[in-house]
Enzyme design. Sequence first.
Site, PDB file in Angstrom:
ATOM      1  CD  GLU A 236      -2.991  -0.999   0.265  1.00 13.64           C
ATOM      2  OE1 GLU A 236      -3.231   0.121  -0.239  1.00 13.64           O
ATOM      3  OE2 GLU A 236      -3.595  -2.029  -0.062  1.00 13.64           O
ATOM      4  CB  CYS A 270      -1.479   7.344   1.216  1.00 12.33           C
ATOM      5  SG  CYS A 270      -2.970   6.629   1.914  1.00 12.33           S
TER       6      CYS A 270
HETATM    7  P1  NAD Z   1       8.330   4.887   4.737  1.00 15.19           P
HETATM    8  O1  NAD Z   1       8.332   4.152   3.461  1.00 15.19           O
HETATM    9  O2  NAD Z   1       9.432   5.816   5.011  1.00 15.19           O
HETATM   10  O3  NAD Z   1       8.291   3.860   5.981  1.00 15.19           O
HETATM   11  C1  NAD Z   1       7.270   2.916   6.140  1.00 15.19           C
HETATM   12  C2  NAD Z   1       7.773   1.770   6.997  1.00 15.19           C
HETATM   13  O4  NAD Z   1       8.780   1.059   6.289  1.00 15.19           O
HETATM   14  C3  NAD Z   1       8.410   2.190   8.305  1.00 15.19           C
HETATM   15  O5  NAD Z   1       7.998   1.288   9.310  1.00 15.19           O
HETATM   16  C4  NAD Z   1       9.886   2.042   8.033  1.00 15.19           C
HETATM   17  O6  NAD Z   1      10.683   1.807   9.175  1.00 15.19           O
HETATM   18  C5  NAD Z   1       9.908   0.843   7.134  1.00 15.19           C
HETATM   19  N1  NAD Z   1      11.090   0.731   6.280  1.00 15.19           N
HETATM   20  C6  NAD Z   1      11.876   1.702   5.795  1.00 15.19           C
HETATM   21  N2  NAD Z   1      12.854   1.178   5.007  1.00 15.19           N
HETATM   22  C7  NAD Z   1      12.658  -0.168   5.012  1.00 15.19           C
HETATM   23  C8  NAD Z   1      13.326  -1.257   4.395  1.00 15.19           C
HETATM   24  N3  NAD Z   1      14.379  -1.071   3.597  1.00 15.19           N
HETATM   25  N4  NAD Z   1      12.865  -2.512   4.623  1.00 15.19           N
HETATM   26  C9  NAD Z   1      11.784  -2.720   5.410  1.00 15.19           C
HETATM   27  N5  NAD Z   1      11.119  -1.723   6.024  1.00 15.19           N
HETATM   28  C10 NAD Z   1      11.546  -0.451   5.825  1.00 15.19           C
HETATM   29  O7  NAD Z   1       6.911   5.642   4.800  1.00 15.19           O
HETATM   30  P2  NAD Z   1       6.362   6.646   5.920  1.00 15.19           P
HETATM   31  O8  NAD Z   1       7.080   7.941   5.806  1.00 15.19           O
HETATM   32  O9  NAD Z   1       6.291   6.000   7.235  1.00 15.19           O
HETATM   33  O10 NAD Z   1       4.859   6.839   5.412  1.00 15.19           O
HETATM   34  C11 NAD Z   1       4.524   7.714   4.409  1.00 15.19           C
HETATM   35  C12 NAD Z   1       4.342   7.028   3.068  1.00 15.19           C
HETATM   36  O11 NAD Z   1       3.396   5.984   3.184  1.00 15.19           O
HETATM   37  C13 NAD Z   1       3.772   7.965   2.016  1.00 15.19           C
HETATM   38  O12 NAD Z   1       4.362   7.705   0.773  1.00 15.19           O
HETATM   39  C14 NAD Z   1       2.301   7.585   1.999  1.00 15.19           C
HETATM   40  O13 NAD Z   1       1.647   7.941   0.808  1.00 15.19           O
HETATM   41  C15 NAD Z   1       2.379   6.118   2.196  1.00 15.19           C
HETATM   42  N6  NAD Z   1       1.123   5.594   2.723  1.00 15.19           N
HETATM   43  C16 NAD Z   1       0.349   4.794   1.931  1.00 15.19           C
HETATM   44  C17 NAD Z   1      -0.882   4.349   2.402  1.00 15.19           C
HETATM   45  C18 NAD Z   1      -1.780   3.466   1.567  1.00 15.19           C
HETATM   46  O14 NAD Z   1      -2.709   2.886   2.126  1.00 15.19           O
HETATM   47  N7  NAD Z   1      -1.566   3.327   0.274  1.00 15.19           N
HETATM   48  C19 NAD Z   1      -1.315   4.719   3.671  1.00 15.19           C
HETATM   49  C20 NAD Z   1      -0.496   5.531   4.445  1.00 15.19           C
HETATM   50  C21 NAD Z   1       0.719   5.951   3.964  1.00 15.19           C
END
Ligand code: NAD
Length: 513
Positions: A236, A270
């Site tokens: 997502e 998002c």
């Molecule tokens: P992010 O991608 O920075 O982090 C998300 C999660 O991934 C965190 O728990 C982080 O620690 C983990 N992570 C980071 N690098 C990783 C790796 N290499 N391997 C495994 N895990 C890793 O995102 P964020 O800043 O927390 O959230 C914002 C983003 O999420 C925005 O792009 C937003 O649009 C998206 N989002 C999407 C939805 C949806 O339902 N489509 C909902 C909410 C947020």
Amino acid sequence: MTESAVWKAIDPSTGEVFAEIKGTPLDEVPNLYERAHQGFNSWSTLSLEARVSYLKKLRIHLNGHLDDVVDAIHKSTGKVPLEALTNEVLPVLNMIEYIEKNARKVLGIQPKPTPLILQGKSSHVEYVARGTVLVISPSNYPFHLAMVPVLNALVAGNTVILKTSEAVPYMGQYIEELFYEVGFPDDVLQAAHGDGDLGQALIAEQPDYIFFTGSDTTGRKIAEAAGSNLIPLTLELGGKDPMLVFADANIPRAVRGAAWGAFTNSGQVCMSVERLYVEASIYDRFLEQLVEFTESLVPGGDPDADLGAMTSMQEVKLVEELLLDALAKGARLVTGLPPEEWNFDNGRYLKPMILTDVTADMRIAKEEAFGPLLAVMAFDNERQAVQLANDSRFGLNASVWSSDLEKARRVASRLVCGGVLINDVILTVANPNLPFGGAKDSGIGRYQAEIGLRIFCHEKAVMVDQGRRQQEISWFPYIGKYPKFKQLCQALFGRYRNWPALLVAYLKLKQKR
Ligand code: NAD
């Protein structure tokens, strides 16, 4: 980040550290899985009713502790309490109620028809828990977007390891304590605390399924790591959602809808409105009203404020970069402050910003701006509106605003995205009966509704024969069967079904059996 890190939970609305969370050491990861496997042995063998009853207890507990959970979310993210309640806790309660009402129907045995050619057999589909599910959740809705996949995975019979975002380190601990207080069995839900390195270590240990919510940049890394071990997953990811306002829309409603869609949760959503396209004939009037309404919104820590704080400085920096790039290339900031006037002495608050004169070469036209920054542009006609809306590598949600519902439906069906609202924004996600997810770079798969429960199961196809006949017509030996099978095909699948020919071919095959 090293595995022995202590994560400081900082309240973005005050800058105060309110908790310190010990990071999960990387060498602890195999033990987490070992405990999850142990937990699975008993949890997966409970009846579905028994698992649902734990969720019911959780619903009642949450409902009795609304202020506590709202406070934990508010302190972790900086969002205003009302948004913590309505956009994080309420959807979880709604989801639990959906599961209570639908889990049996959705996860129970599904009888299926069996074609004539397989005469004498019955068919059904069974949903079987996968094992240990890894949920990796984001910073912006750290309760809602952790709890919804966790609860769906659990009720299907899996155990779960939850890695919440390091930007909101308290949330993982809070959720784990919640499950403990409600009385879930040990190791059914375990929280892991850390950043991307821990996320990678958790994937390397090979969960049976990954449910990831976050940016598309991280999503690609996760898909790559999962791919090499063929771990199934849901992604997502981000969005760059368009809102299309036609001249015949209810303008005051569309103005308020645009402001809420773009600036709720300070734009850290998002599916927030990021590209607002307004029909040229009403553009000036619409923009004037939108700016006026936006300037009436109140950011700050007051319980009645409209806009909360930015959850992380990383997101503030991204907004700053996109804004500076746009301004340098000729965009106009018609409301809000330029970065040199931002001041975080009293919390990480940004005034909502609206940009006009945005052109395709600006980063803001293409990249997700995870903050209160909205680009407003004009379109001339329906065709161009659709083309502009679809001109993005993302495809999460979209909205179409018009009093002509036939036109709005027509436009909505031409948009390439996972969800569309007509005369509203964002709220598809608030209906647990609707699947949620994205097209293009916005993700892979869907959650919520039936699919949201079934993704956490192996879908097992079962066919039953009474076992009384000695053998099947399609088994060995093949001698002399080709012409009979050909007759059978012709009788079955021609323009009309030829029942007499079918019967003859079938009886001849039976004799050959
Ligand atoms: P992010 O991608 O920075 O982090 C998300 C999660 O991934 C965190 O728990 C982080 O620690 C983990 N992570 C980071 N690098 C990783 C790796 N290499 N391997 C495994 N895990 C890793 O995102 P964020 O800043 O927390 O959230 C914002 C983003 O999420 C925005 O792009 C937003 O649009 C998206 N989002 C999407 C939805 C949806 O339902 N489509 C909902 C909410 C947020």
